[in-house]
Design an enzyme around this catalytic site. Structure first.
Site, PDB file in Angstrom:
ATOM      1  CG  ASN A  12      -1.695   1.224   1.441  1.00  0.00           C
ATOM      2  OD1 ASN A  12      -1.764   2.061   0.536  1.00  0.00           O
ATOM      3  ND2 ASN A  12      -2.294   1.380   2.611  1.00  0.00           N
ATOM      4  CE  LYS A  14       0.107   3.183   4.850  1.00  0.00           C
ATOM      5  NZ  LYS A  14       0.293   3.292   6.291  1.00  0.00           N
ATOM      6  CG  HIS A  98      -5.488   2.020   5.544  1.00  0.00           C
ATOM      7  ND1 HIS A  98      -4.999   2.934   6.435  1.00  0.00           N
ATOM      8  CD2 HIS A  98      -4.492   1.114   5.343  1.00  0.00           C
ATOM      9  CE1 HIS A  98      -3.746   2.609   6.745  1.00  0.00           C
ATOM     10  NE2 HIS A  98      -3.424   1.506   6.098  1.00  0.00           N
ATOM     11  CD  GLU A 100      -2.418   5.503   6.979  1.00  0.00           C
ATOM     12  OE1 GLU A 100      -2.439   5.493   5.736  1.00  0.00           O
ATOM     13  OE2 GLU A 100      -1.487   5.004   7.643  1.00  0.00           O
ATOM     14  CD  GLU A 168      -2.897  -2.202   7.610  1.00  0.00           C
ATOM     15  OE1 GLU A 168      -1.861  -2.478   7.028  1.00  0.00           O
ATOM     16  OE2 GLU A 168      -3.509  -1.135   7.438  1.00  0.00           O
ATOM     17  N   GLY A 174       3.458   2.414  10.702  1.00  0.00           N
ATOM     18  CA  GLY A 174       4.491   3.439  10.528  1.00  0.00           C
ATOM     19  C   GLY A 174       5.289   3.744  11.787  1.00  0.00           C
ATOM     20  CB  SER A 213       5.990  -1.724  11.875  1.00  0.00           C
ATOM     21  OG  SER A 213       5.677  -0.374  12.151  1.00  0.00           O
TER      22      SER A 213
HETATM   23  P1  13P Z   1       3.577   0.493   7.497  1.00  0.00           P
HETATM   24  O1  13P Z   1       4.022  -0.814   6.885  1.00  0.00           O
HETATM   25  O2  13P Z   1       4.280   1.678   6.947  1.00  0.00           O
HETATM   26  O3  13P Z   1       3.578   0.410   8.993  1.00  0.00           O
HETATM   27  O4  13P Z   1       2.037   0.681   7.059  1.00  0.00           O
HETATM   28  C1  13P Z   1       1.149  -0.353   7.230  1.00  0.00           C
HETATM   29  C2  13P Z   1      -0.105  -0.009   6.529  1.00  0.00           C
HETATM   30  O5  13P Z   1      -0.844   0.857   6.967  1.00  0.00           O
HETATM   31  C3  13P Z   1      -0.405  -0.727   5.278  1.00  0.00           C
HETATM   32  O6  13P Z   1      -1.718  -0.501   4.875  1.00  0.00           O
END
Ligand code: 13P
Length: 255
Positions: A12, A14, A98, A100, A168, A174, A213
Site C-alpha cells: 500500500n 498510500k 484503512h 487512515e 492492522e 508506521g 511495520s
Molecule cells: P507500514 O508498513 O508503513 O507500517 O504501514 C502499514 C499499513 O498501513 C499498510 O496498509
C-alpha cells in the site's frame, strides 16, 4: 475455493509515488522474475499511477489494486473514484476501511461495508481493514473492537472468494512497533472464528493479512503465525529490495 489460502503480500503506497517511482517497480519485476514466490503479489499505488502501472504489470505476476473506492457506480461525487473506474483501468483489488481513511475522513464501518460491496460488485477482491488504537489495546478492548469492526465492515452480500481481511493495529502502522507473535495469533484466531461464523467452511479459505511495520527483518516471524496469510505493507513496499525481502518469507528456499 481451496481450503488453504494462497498467501498475499500487498504493498500500500498510500499518498506516495510519482512517475519517477516506476523505476522501483521495474526493479521489483526483475527481482520477482529471478526467484518465484509461493504467494500472490499486489501493488496499490495512488490513483494517479494506476493506468501506467496497469500497462506495466499486464501479464506479469504482480496484481494491481487501489486504496479506496466510492460506494456508488457514478454520479455527482466530486473528487471520488468508483469501483467501476478501477476495474476499467486494470485493477483487480481495492483496499477499503484503512485506518487512515477511517481517521482522516471519518469513515464508519457501515460505509466501509458499502464500499466493499461496490468493489465486489465490480469483481474486485476487497481488502477490508480493521484494527485497534493504542488506547483501545491498553484498555484490553482489542478483541471487542476488531470483532465489532469486522461484523459491520463485511457487507451482507460479501462473496468469500472476493474478501480479504487485513488486521492492522493502528499503533503499529508506521511506528516501527509490532505486536508479539502471540498477540497477532490471538487476534487472527478470533478473526478466523468470526469468518467461520459468517461464511461457514469457506471461512477457512479467506486470507487474513497482518499489517503494521512489516519489514524484511520481521516478516518471516510474523508470517509464520497461525492464520496469518500474508502482509499489507506500507513504508517497506516503496523500495523494491525491502518489498522483495518481505516476499522472501514465502519463498520455498527461504522457509
Ligand atoms: P507500514 O508498513 O508503513 O507500517 O504501514 C502499514 C499499513 O498501513 C499498510 O496498509
Amino acid at each position: 475455493m481451496s481450503m488453504e489460502p494462497r498467501p498475499l503480500v500487498a504493498g500500500n503506497w498510500k499518498m506516495n509515488g510519482l512517475k519517477t517511482s516506476l523505476a522501483e517497480t521495474g526493479r521489483l519485476s526483475t527481482l520477482l522474475k529471478e526467484r518465484s514466490a509461493s504467494c500472490d503479489v499486489l501493488i496499490c499505488p495512488p490513483f494517479t499511477l494506476l493506468m501506467e502501472l496497469a500497462a506495466f504489470f499486464a501479464g506479469s505476476a504482480v496484481d494491481l489494486g487501489a486504496q479506496d473506492c466510492h460506494p456508488q457506480k457514478s454520479g455527482a461525487h466530486t473528487g471520488d473514484i468508483s469501483a467501476e473506474m478501477l476495474r476499467d483501468c486494470g485493477c483487480s483489488y481495492v483496499i477499503v476501511g484503512h485506518s487512515e481513511r477511517r481517521a482522516d475522513h471519518g469513515e464508519s464501518s457501515e460505509l466501509v461495508a458499502q464500499k466493499a460491496a461496490a468493489g465486489q460488485g465490480e469483481d474486485l477482491t476487497t481488502i477490508i481493514c480493521v484494527g485497534e488504537t493504542e488506547a483501545e489495546r491498553d484498555q484490553g478492548k482489542t478483541l471487542d473492537v476488531v470483532s465489532g469492526q469486522l461484523k459491520k465492515s463485511i457487507p451482507g452480500t460479501a462473496d468469500p472468494a472476493k474478501t480479504v481481511i487485513a488486521y492492522e493495529p493502528v499503533w503499529a502502522i508506521g511506528s516501527g512497533r509490532t505486536p508479539t507473535a502471540g498477540d497477532v495469533a490471538e487476534v487472527h484466531g478470533m478473526i478466523r472464528t468470526r469468518l467461520f461464523e459468517r461464511f461457514g467452511g469457506a471461512g477457512q479459505g479467506l486470507r487474513i493479512l497482518y499489517g503494521g511495520s512489516v519489514k524484511p527483518s520481521n516478516a518471516s516471524e510474523l508470517m509464520a503465525v497461525t492464520n496469518v496469510d500474508g502482509a499489507l505493507v506500507g513504508g517497506a513496499s516503496l523500495k523494491a529490495d525491502d518489498f522483495n525481502g518481505i516476499i522472501d518469507a514465502y519463498r520455498a528456499d527461504a522457509r
